[in-house]
Scaffold this active site. Structure first.
Site, mmCIF file in Angstrom:
data_model
loop_
_atom_site.group_PDB
_atom_site.id
_atom_site.type_symbol
_atom_site.label_atom_id
_atom_site.label_comp_id
_atom_site.label_asym_id
_atom_site.label_seq_id
_atom_site.Cartn_x
_atom_site.Cartn_y
_atom_site.Cartn_z
ATOM 1 N N ASP A 57 0.812 -1.224 0.000
ATOM 2 C CA ASP A 57 0.000 0.000 0.000
ATOM 3 C C ASP A 57 0.841 1.267 0.000
ATOM 4 O O ASP A 57 0.366 2.335 -0.367
ATOM 5 C CB ASP A 57 -0.867 0.037 1.272
ATOM 6 C CG ASP A 57 -2.103 -0.816 1.138
ATOM 7 O OD1 ASP A 57 -2.595 -0.981 0.015
ATOM 8 O OD2 ASP A 57 -2.583 -1.321 2.179
HETATM 9 C C1 GLC Z 1 -1.476 -3.922 5.482
HETATM 10 C C2 GLC Z 1 -2.724 -4.068 4.643
HETATM 11 C C3 GLC Z 1 -2.485 -5.049 3.516
HETATM 12 C C4 GLC Z 1 -1.267 -4.656 2.723
HETATM 13 C C5 GLC Z 1 -0.057 -4.527 3.631
HETATM 14 C C6 GLC Z 1 1.159 -4.017 2.920
HETATM 15 O O1 GLC Z 1 -1.229 -5.095 6.183
HETATM 16 O O2 GLC Z 1 -3.805 -4.474 5.427
HETATM 17 O O3 GLC Z 1 -3.598 -5.083 2.665
HETATM 18 O O4 GLC Z 1 -1.043 -5.594 1.713
HETATM 19 O O5 GLC Z 1 -0.346 -3.631 4.680
HETATM 20 O O6 GLC Z 1 1.013 -2.702 2.506
#
Ligand code: GLC
Length: 791
Positions: free
Chosen positions: A473
């Site tokens: 993200d």
């Molecule tokens: C958090 C989010 C997940 C994402 C991860 C890496 O755990 O919930 O969806 O893939 O971060 O950014």
């Protein structure tokens, strides 16, 4: 320093001091109501959605306040304290909290008085119950006043946080004499809102109540010494337009050794009649006791459903008990934990992964989620970033913040394919479901569209666009301009193509099989050409064509996910596989597991995104990100590295030896943490963070049961393919599968990491490593002997 340990049977975590390095939470919940409860009773509760229906206020993990408190005041001396230790924090003679499955019991002794509170959430109603016992340990009679306490939000926590002084103007809290309960609510202030309320009540006779926070505490004062507790008497105020609490005054005269008990009920109701019916049912000690027994037996059933037995008790404890519990706890509020502020709802990709993890454990819960995932897919094949049960799609409501996560749809095919492998139910693929933006199609079509959409959405290098994020993200600027491409998403898509090829083959749908094989081959060739940096796979190309993860960069090298998914997608040729796994071992690994990449970023790069601005070693900026480590374990198993898979699993365990200094690790030692701060941090390397809500949970469960133990669902039956550490001589797993139960014992006399030599099914030699489903409701014994010669 140690702050606790597991009970003998592992079903409770016993916390032995109130001031743990961070609040250590338990999740108490049913399908509609959640109560996050720290070791001192701190935390919040909510109905259905943690954003829009927050019941209790919780400031922050920094103060771990407020909470579900029981204050005690000695009438003769005027001294007061709290059973919870918080918020008065008087010295305790004894203090202990037991976090169990579905309940938390806190016991303390102060000034010769023992207090015991068991918190639980009713199984079928939005009601939480506190079972409170107060005992006089003294040789003389004691006159006490006891005050159960909560602080209400009774509404949307996001609005509450933004508009603190406005939101309180909608508040009203009154004591309803007929119900013998405090009713707290916000007046509806928008068209379509309804008058829901929160209720708070005790089963004991009361001498007074309070709903005004200001009067209870007093201005410039705090919860540690509220005015009204100091003075002893609650003033029976109802409030309108100010902050609301609920507090009752109970008077107890206890003879030496005498104990008194009562229940406190807190809950959510659509109207006063509903509140009355809940109170009639639950405001009774016997009912609370029954609920507690049933909750314990429910969880025993879940814990028993799949059971592993290996030489490592911690491995077993996480697979059999706490990992399962965590997986069930997080599925209702995938954006929220004690660490997240106001976020509610469920991330799309998170929900897909949770559902996959739940398939073997709680098929009903998995199905319910799968139907939502189908519904929240667009007709193009793309899907929303996330959704809330009460407010719908995240993208519609918060367009600027979270739309444009490119990868979301890729997770749906994995889950559906796993569903078919788990259940054998191909009819489901023919069932029609609506798309979020209109139209409908069969489940099979839904997943084909997901793949075709992603396949089309590819850029200059032939890799999928990344837009505002892939799995990561925090790569949120990589493709903002619309050109950036993700190598990882290319691999994830290739994996989806491969899985659909397998499904199509099983369904004898030759056309799709060929289509998916072609797509897979094209992607694999592209990834190996433009995704390969020379020594390892890249993470992404940004809008300007900058290669993220490359050896040419000073920071952010060897992105873990691109290496592990090169293996998960089977895109990496054998020589590269060896090379990248060696790099993970030698370059990324730490005593807590491999970092997400290294070195961590040290300054903001607007061409990459917020990942570069997070403190070094935290979260996506090169933490040991547990979710990604779970991918790595599966990759190890795919290539037969049993020792390495197990080594990483052990390092990741919340109770691993490296984490035994609780002061350093700081987080709960009984649930998976999202990440452990990585070596890039100047002074926090080894600190655990963001427990509970993490995709680590389903993946670790799958990694342990399907890959390390290697008893894996497949189209034709249960595939037996263990990948062990060499020193394990024996392990077993009990696995329900399509209407029968398989007791699989695995012997490893030669000390190999992978390879099945012989299988006996119900005592007879079985010539395949697939056990066909019996579906006869019986228990079948599968004896597996591992060894060098396969067959
Ligand atoms: C958090 C989010 C997940 C994402 C991860 C890496 O755990 O919930 O969806 O893939 O971060 O950014």
């Amino acid at each position: 320093m140690q702050c606790g340990h597991f009970s003998k049977n592992g079903l409770e975590y016993i916390i032995t001091r109130p001031d743990t390095p961070k609040p250590w939470f338990n999740y108490l919940f049913n399908d509609l109501y959640h109560a996050l409860t720290s070791q001192t009773g701190g935390g919040y509760s909510y109905y259905d959605d943690p954003k829009s229906n927050r019941i209790l206020r919780y400031e922050h993990i920094q103060t771990d306040r407020p909470g579900r408190y029981v204050y005690v005041r000695d009438e003769e001396t005027g001294e007061f304290w709290s059973v919870n230790w918080q918020p008065v924090r008087k010295k305790v003679d004894f203090w202990e909290t037991r976090h169990g499955l579905g309940y938390t019991t806190l016991t303390s002794r102060t000034n010769g008085i023992e207090g015991k509170i068991t918190y639980l959430v009713a199984q079928d109603s939005p009601v939480e119950i506190w079972m409170v016992r107060i005992k006089n340990l003294d040789k003389k009679a004691r006159k006490l006043r006891v005050y159960p306490f909560v602080e209400f939000v009774s509404g949307d926590i996001e609005l509450e946080t933004c508009y603190r002084n406005i939101l309180s103007l909608y508040n009203e809290a009154v004591y309803d004499d007929k119900l013998k309960a405090i009713l707290a609510r916000k007046y509806p202030f928008r068209r379509g809102q309804v008058e829901w309320l929160n209720f708070f009540s005790v089963s004991h006779r009361i001498h007074g109540f309070e709903t005004s926070k200001e009067t209870f505490i007093g201005r410039y004062n705090d919860l540690g010494s509220p005015n009204e507790i100091r003075d002893g008497t609650l003033k029976n105020n109802s409030v309108r337009g100010e902050d609301m609490i609920g507090a009752f005054e109970l008077r107890l005269n206890l003879a030496p050794k005498e104990e008194t008990s009562f229940v406190v009920c807190l809950g959510f109701a659509k109207n006063a009649q509903e509140a009355a019916s809940y109170l009639r049912k639950y405001r009774r000690w016997e009912v609370a006791e029954e609920e507690l027994l049933e909750i314990k037996s429910y969880w025993k059933g879940v814990v028993d459903r799949i059971r592993v037995h290996t030489p490592d008790p911690h491995f077993d404890l996480m697979v059999n008990v706490w990992g399962k519990y965590q997986l069930s706890a997080i599925i209702h509020s995938r954006g929220t934990s004690s660490y997240h502020g106001t976020e509610g709802g469920l991330g799309y990709r998170d929900t897909a992964q949770d559902s996959e993890g739940l398939l073997a454990l709680r098929l009903d819960a998995a199905m319910e989620k799968i139907e939502k995932l189908l519904y929240y897919q667009y007709h193009t094949g793309h899907a929303v970033s996330g959704f809330s049960y009460s407010e719908g799609s995240w993208d519609k409501n918060h367009q600027a913040v979270i739309t444009g996560k490119a990868d979301v749809a890729v997770w749906l095919p994995y889950t559906i394919v796993s569903y078919v492998k788990e259940t054998g139910d191909t009819e489901f693929l023919k069932k029609k479901y609506r798309f979020h933006d209109g139209g409908e199609a069969t489940v099979y079509e839904h997943i084909k569209r997901a793949v075709r959409y992603l396949y089309k959405q590819r850029g200059e290098h032939g890799l999928p666009y990344i837009r505002k994020a892939d799995w990561n993200d925090a790569y949120d600027h990589v493709g903002l301009g619309g050109k950036g491409e993700s190598v990882w998403l290319g691999m994830a898509l290739a994996r989806a193509c491969k899985q659909l090829e397998g499904l199509a083959h099983f369904l004898k749908d030759r056309k799709t099989e060929v289509e998916m094989r072609r797509k897979y081959r094209t992607l694999a060739a592209i990834i190996n050409r433009v995704g390969w940096d020379g020594g390892w796979y890249l993470a992404a190309y940004n809008d300007e064509g900058y290669r993220i993860g490359s050896a040419k960069n000073e920071e952010g090298k060897v992105p873990l996910n691109s290496q592990t998914w090169a293996i998960l997608s089977e895109v990496a040729p054998p020589d590269r596989r060896k090379k990248i796994l060696k790099l993970i071992d030698e370059y990324l690994d730490t005593e807590y597991g491999p970092a997400l990449f290294l070195p961590s970023y040290t300054r903001f790069d607007p061409g990459i995104g917020r990942v570069t601005a997070f403190a070094e070693g935290t979260k996506e900026n090169a933490a040991v990100f547990s979710h990604a480590c779970a991918f790595k374990i599966v990759a190890d198993c795919l290539v037969g590295r049993g020792d390495k898979a197990y080594e990483t699993y052990c390092k990741l365990l919340p109770m691993s030896p490296a984490k035994s200094d609780h002061t350093k690790y700081t987080a709960e030692p009984f649930v998976w943490a999202e990440y452990v701060i990585g070596p890039g941090s100047r002074y926090k390397f080894g600190e655990g963070n963001f427990t509970w809500n993490t995709g680590t949970t389903p993946w670790m469960f799958i990694a342990a049961t399907e890959w390390i133990l290697g008893v894996r669902r497949d189209y034709e039956g249960l595939l037996i393919d263990p990948c062990f550490p060499r020193h394990w001589k024996r392990a077993s797993i009990r696995r329900p599968f399509r209407g029968a139960t398989y007791e699989v014992t695995i012997e490893n006399p030669e000390g190999v990491e992978k390879g099945v030599k012989r299988i006996f099914l119900d005592g007879k030699r079985w010539d395949s490593n697939v056990i066909p489903p019996h579906g006869d409701g019986k228990i079948h014994r599968v004896q597996v002997v591992m060894g060098r010669k396969i067959k």
